[in-house]
Design an enzyme around this catalytic site. Structure first.
Site, PDB file in Angstrom:
ATOM      1  CD  GLU A  46      -2.742   0.846   2.687  1.00 39.58           C
ATOM      2  OE1 GLU A  46      -3.598   1.743   2.688  1.00 39.58           O
ATOM      3  OE2 GLU A  46      -2.232   0.165   3.529  1.00 39.58           O
ATOM      4  CE  LYS A 115      -7.078   0.989   3.601  1.00 33.67           C
ATOM      5  NZ  LYS A 115      -5.953   1.523   4.373  1.00 33.67           N
ATOM      6  CB  CYS A 170      -4.743  -1.930   4.149  1.00 37.49           C
ATOM      7  SG  CYS A 170      -4.024  -2.170   5.987  1.00 37.49           S
TER       8      CYS A 170
END
Length: 635
Positions: A46, A115, A170
Site C-alpha cells: 500500500e 481504498k 488493507c
C-alpha cells in the site's frame, strides 16, 4: 497458465520514505524479476511509491507529484513486461486525496481503485489525510491516459477467462462488508490486497486466519502484501507480512522476509468450486477491463500432497482419525438403535478393511453400553485363506471380546460349483465371486438368526474401481467404510493400534501384524501357505488410484491435469509410464463399474469425497468413458 495454474507474486521492496523515484526503481526492478520468473500477477504494498507513514507530508504537492512521476518511471521501465502489477500511490481528484491502487501492465494503467474503508483508531489516522472511496465510477486523465477510477472494477484475462482480478486495500479486508465480497460476486476469482498493516503481538495469526477465511468464504485466491523495512518506526513497526491463500488454504506465507515470493493459484479449481456450490450471488462489476497474458506453462512450486486423503503431521492426522472414527461409529450406533438390532455381524478376514469395520463396530457398542459378545465375528475360510489371516481374525475377535463363529465354506462352494457345472480347476471370475457371494449369504443368514444386521467392510477405493463382488462383499445392511479411502484405512487402524485408551498389548500386536499383511481378497488358492493374490498387482497401487479419485471427484480435473499433479507429487515413487498405465485402468473401471455404486447400501459420509448415489455422486450406469479415455490415451 495451462490447467488453470497462475504464478502469482508478493513483493515488499525496501522503502525509501518519501523518495518516490527510489521507490519507483525498487518497484520496477522487482517487476522485472517477477516477470522473468514467469509471474503473471504481482502485488506490491500500500502506498508503495511514497511510503505509508508519510503523515502530513501527504498534504504536500511536491510529494503527490513525486508519486505520479514515480508511477511514470515504473510504466516506462516496464512497458514490455506481461506481469499485471498492483502498485500504490496517493492520488488527488476533485480536491480530495485518495489512497489508490494502480493496476498496471505493459506501460498501461488498466485501472485505479481507491481504498473504501479508512482506519481511524489507535495508531491509524488515515481520515486525517485521505477520503474514502466514492460510489460509482469516473474516468481520470493520468500521464496521458484515460483511466477508469473507482470501486467495483474487475480485470479479466482474455486468454484465461477463469482469471479475473479484483482489488481491495488493507482495512477493506477487515471490514464486515468488504469490497472483495462484491468483487467476487461480480466474477473476480483472485483478490489482490496491498496493505500497510503494522505488527503487534497476536496480530499475525489473526491476519493470516482472516485472509484464509476470506478466500474460503468467497471461493477465491487472495494475494496479500504488506509494508516492511524503511517505513517509519516512530511508533509502529511493519513486518512485510505476505500471504497467498486459495479457498481457505494458505499456499504461502512469509514475514520479515522482504523481496519476491512466488506461488501458484489454481483459478480453474476455483471456478469449478463456484460452479459446483453455486454459493455466490451474481452482481455486475462497475466495469470489466480486459488484459492479455501469454499462455505459458506454469512451473509448480505449491505443495501438492502425495496422499490427499491423509492429513500431514502426526498430530493433525490423529485428530482427523479420531473425528472419522467418531463419525462412523455414531452413524452405526444410530442404525443399530433404529433397527433394534440385537447383534452386529461382521465378516472377519484378517485384512485391513474388515479389521477397521469391526473396530468401528466395537466403538459403537462402547457408546451404547452393549456387551461386546453381541458382535458376531464370522470367519469363513475357503480355498485362498492363509493361516496368517485366519489366525489374525481369530485373535482380533477374541481380544475384542466378540463372539467368534467359524464357518468353513469350502464344501458349500464346491457343491455350488457342481450344481452350476463349474470346473474347480477353472480359477476364473466365477471361481472368485462364488466364494464372495457364499460368504455374504452366510453373513446375512447369521444376521437373521441372531436378530442383527450385517456390517459392510468395503472401502471407498474399492467402490471407485468396482473391486467388489456384486451382491457379494458389495452388499450389507450398513457399510461403515463406504467413504473411507484405502490410503486412510491403514492410518485409522494404526491410530487405534497405538491408542492405549482403546487397545492393550495383545490387540496392538495383532493389529500391527494385520497392518503388515499384503492387501488381498484371498480368493485364489494359497501357494505354500502364502497369499497368492495381491490386489495392487491386479488393479494398481491404491496410492495412485486414491490420488486420481480425489482430483476427479473433489475438483473435476481432467486426466491430463491429474497426471501432471501426480507426476509432481509422486514422481519420485512412480514413473510416468506407470502412472499413465494405471490412470487408464482407473477411468475404465470407474465408468464401467458405476452400476455397482448405484445400488450401494447406506453408510456414513466422513469426508469431502463420497460415492453414495443418494448424496455426492449421481452418475448413470451407462455413462461412456470415451472423452476421458481419449485424453488419457493421448498422455
Amino acid at each position: 497458465m495451462n490447467h488453470g495454474f497462475v504464478a502469482v507474486g508478493c513483493a515488499t521492496p525496501p522503502m525509501h520514505l518519501a523518495n518516490c523515484q527510489e521507490n519507483a526503481r525498487e518497484s520496477f526492478e522487482l517487476m522485472r524479476k517477477a516477470d522473468s520468473a514467469g509471474v503473471k500477477v504481482l502485488v506490491l504494498p500500500e502506498l508503495g511509491l511514497t511510503g505509508y507513514t508519510c503523515g502530513d507530508l501527504f498534504y504536500q504537492d511536491t510529494l503527490l507529484q513525486g508519486a505520479i512521476d514515480g508511477l511514470d518511471t515504473v510504466l516506462q521501465a516496464t512497458k514490455h513486461l506481461d506481469v499485471v502489477t498492483c502498485i500504490g500511490l496517493p492520488l488527488q481528484h476533485k480536491g480530495k486525496l485518495y489512497n489508490v491502487c494502480a493496476v498496471i501492465q505493459k506501460g498501461r494503467i488498466l485501472g485505479l481503485v481507491p481504498k473504501t474503508h479508512l482506519p481511524n483508531y489507535s495508531e491509524f489516522y488515515e481520515k486525517r489525510h485521505f477520503t474514502p472511496a466514492f460510489a460509482g465510477l469516473e474516468t481520470v486523465e493520468l500521464l496521458g491516459q484515460s483511466v477508469p477510477f473507482g470501486t467495483g472494477i474487475t480485470f479479466a484475462c482474455k486468454d484465461l477467462p477463469a482469471l479475473v482480478l479484483g482489488v481491495e486495500l488493507c482495512e477493506d479486508l477487515w471490514a464486515p462488508i468488504s469490497p472483495s465480497l462484491h468483487l467476487a460476486c461480480a466474477g473476480a476469482t483472485v483478490i489482490c490486497n496491498q496493505s500497510a498493516s503494522n505488527d503487534i503481538i497476536g496480530k499475525e495469526p489473526y491476519r493470516r486466519q482472516l485472509i484464509a477465511m476470506q478466500s474460503a468464504k468467497l471461493l477465491c485466491g487472495y494475494i496479500y502484501t504488506s509494508a516492511g523495512e524503511g517505513e517509519s518506526t516512530s511508533d509502529v513497526v511493519f513486518g512485510a507480512h505476505q500471504v497467498v491463500a486459495e479457498n481457505g488454504t494458505i499456499l504461502h506465507q512469509s514475514r520479515y522476509d522482504q523481496g519476491l515470493h512466488i506461488t501458484e493459484i489454481d483459478v480453474a479449481r476455483l471456478v469449478y468450486e463456484r460452479r459446483r456450490t453455486q454459493l455466490l450471488p451474481t452482481e455486475q462489476a462497475s466495469i470489466t477491463i480486459p488484459f492479455s497474458l501469454p499462455m505459458t506453462k506454469t512451473a509448480l512450486t505449491r505443495y501438492v500432497a502425495a496422499q490427499p486423503f491423509v492429513p500431514q503431521g502426526k498430530e493433525h492426522r490423529n485428530q482427523r482419525c479420531h473425528e472419522i472414527l467418531m463419525t462412523a461409529s455414531l452413524g452405526l450406533k444410530q442404525r443399530l438403535i433404529h433397527t433394534h438390532a440385537a447383534t452386529a455381524v461382521v465378516g472377519l478376514s484378517g485384512g485391513l478393511d474388515s479389521t477397521l469395520a469391526i473396530l468401528i463396530t466395537a466403538l459403537a457398542f462402547q457408546m451404547m453400553g452393549k456387551p461386546m459378545e453381541e458382535i458376531i465375528a464370522v470367519t469363513m475360510p475357503c480355498f485362498g485363506t492363509t493361516n496368517r489371516t485366519k489366525s489374525n481374525a481369530v485373535v482380533l475377535a477374541e481380544q475384542l471380546g466378540a463372539t467368534l463363529r467359524t464357518v468353513d465354506i469350502s464344501s458349500s462352494v464346491r457343491s455350488h460349483f457342481k450344481d452350476i457345472g463349474h470346473n474347480m480347476d477353472d480359477h476364473s471370475v466365477t471361481f472368485e465371486n462364488g466364494q464372495a457371494r457364499e460368504r455374504t449369504q452366510v453373513l446375512m443368514d447369521v444376521a437373521n438368526q441372531t436378530g442383527g444386521i450385517v456390517i459392510g467392510t468395503g472401502d471407498l477405493s474399492e467402490l471407485a474401481l468396482g473391486w467388489c463382488t456384486y451382491n457379494g462383499d458389495h452388499m450389507s445392511m450398513y457399510a461403515v467404510n463406504t467413504s473411507i479411502p484405502k490410503t486412510l484405512v491403514r492410518h485409522l487402524v494404526d491410530y487405534l493400534a497405538q491408542d492405549k485408551r482403546q487397545t492393550h498389548l495383545a490387540l496392538t500386536t495383532v493389529l500391527e501384524d494385520i497392518l503388515d499383511t499384503p492387501v488381498s481378497p484371498e480368493l485364489l488358492p494359497a501357494v505354500n501357505g502364502e497369499i497368492a493374490q495381491i490386489t495392487e498387482d491386479l488393479v494398481g497401487p491404491y496410492e495412485l488410484h486414491d490420488f486420481y479419485l480425489y482430483y476427479l471427484l473433489r475438483w473435476g480435473f481432467a486426466p491430463s491435469k491429474i497426471l501432471r499433479l501426480a507426476e509432481y507429487a509422486l514422481g519420485n515413487v512412480y514413473s510416468r509410464d506407470v502412472m499413465v498405465k494405471w490412470i487408464k485402468v482407473f477411468y475404465r473401471r470407474f465408468f464401467s463399474q458405476q452400476f455397482k455404486r448405484n445400488c450401494l447400501p447406506d453408510g456414513p459420509k466422513v469426508g469431502s469425497v463420497a460415492l453414495s448415489p443418494r448424496g455426492d455422486w449421481r452418475m448413470p450406469s451407462d455413462a461412456q468413458s470415451r472423452l476421458w479415455l481419449e485424453e488419457a490415451e493421448a498422455l
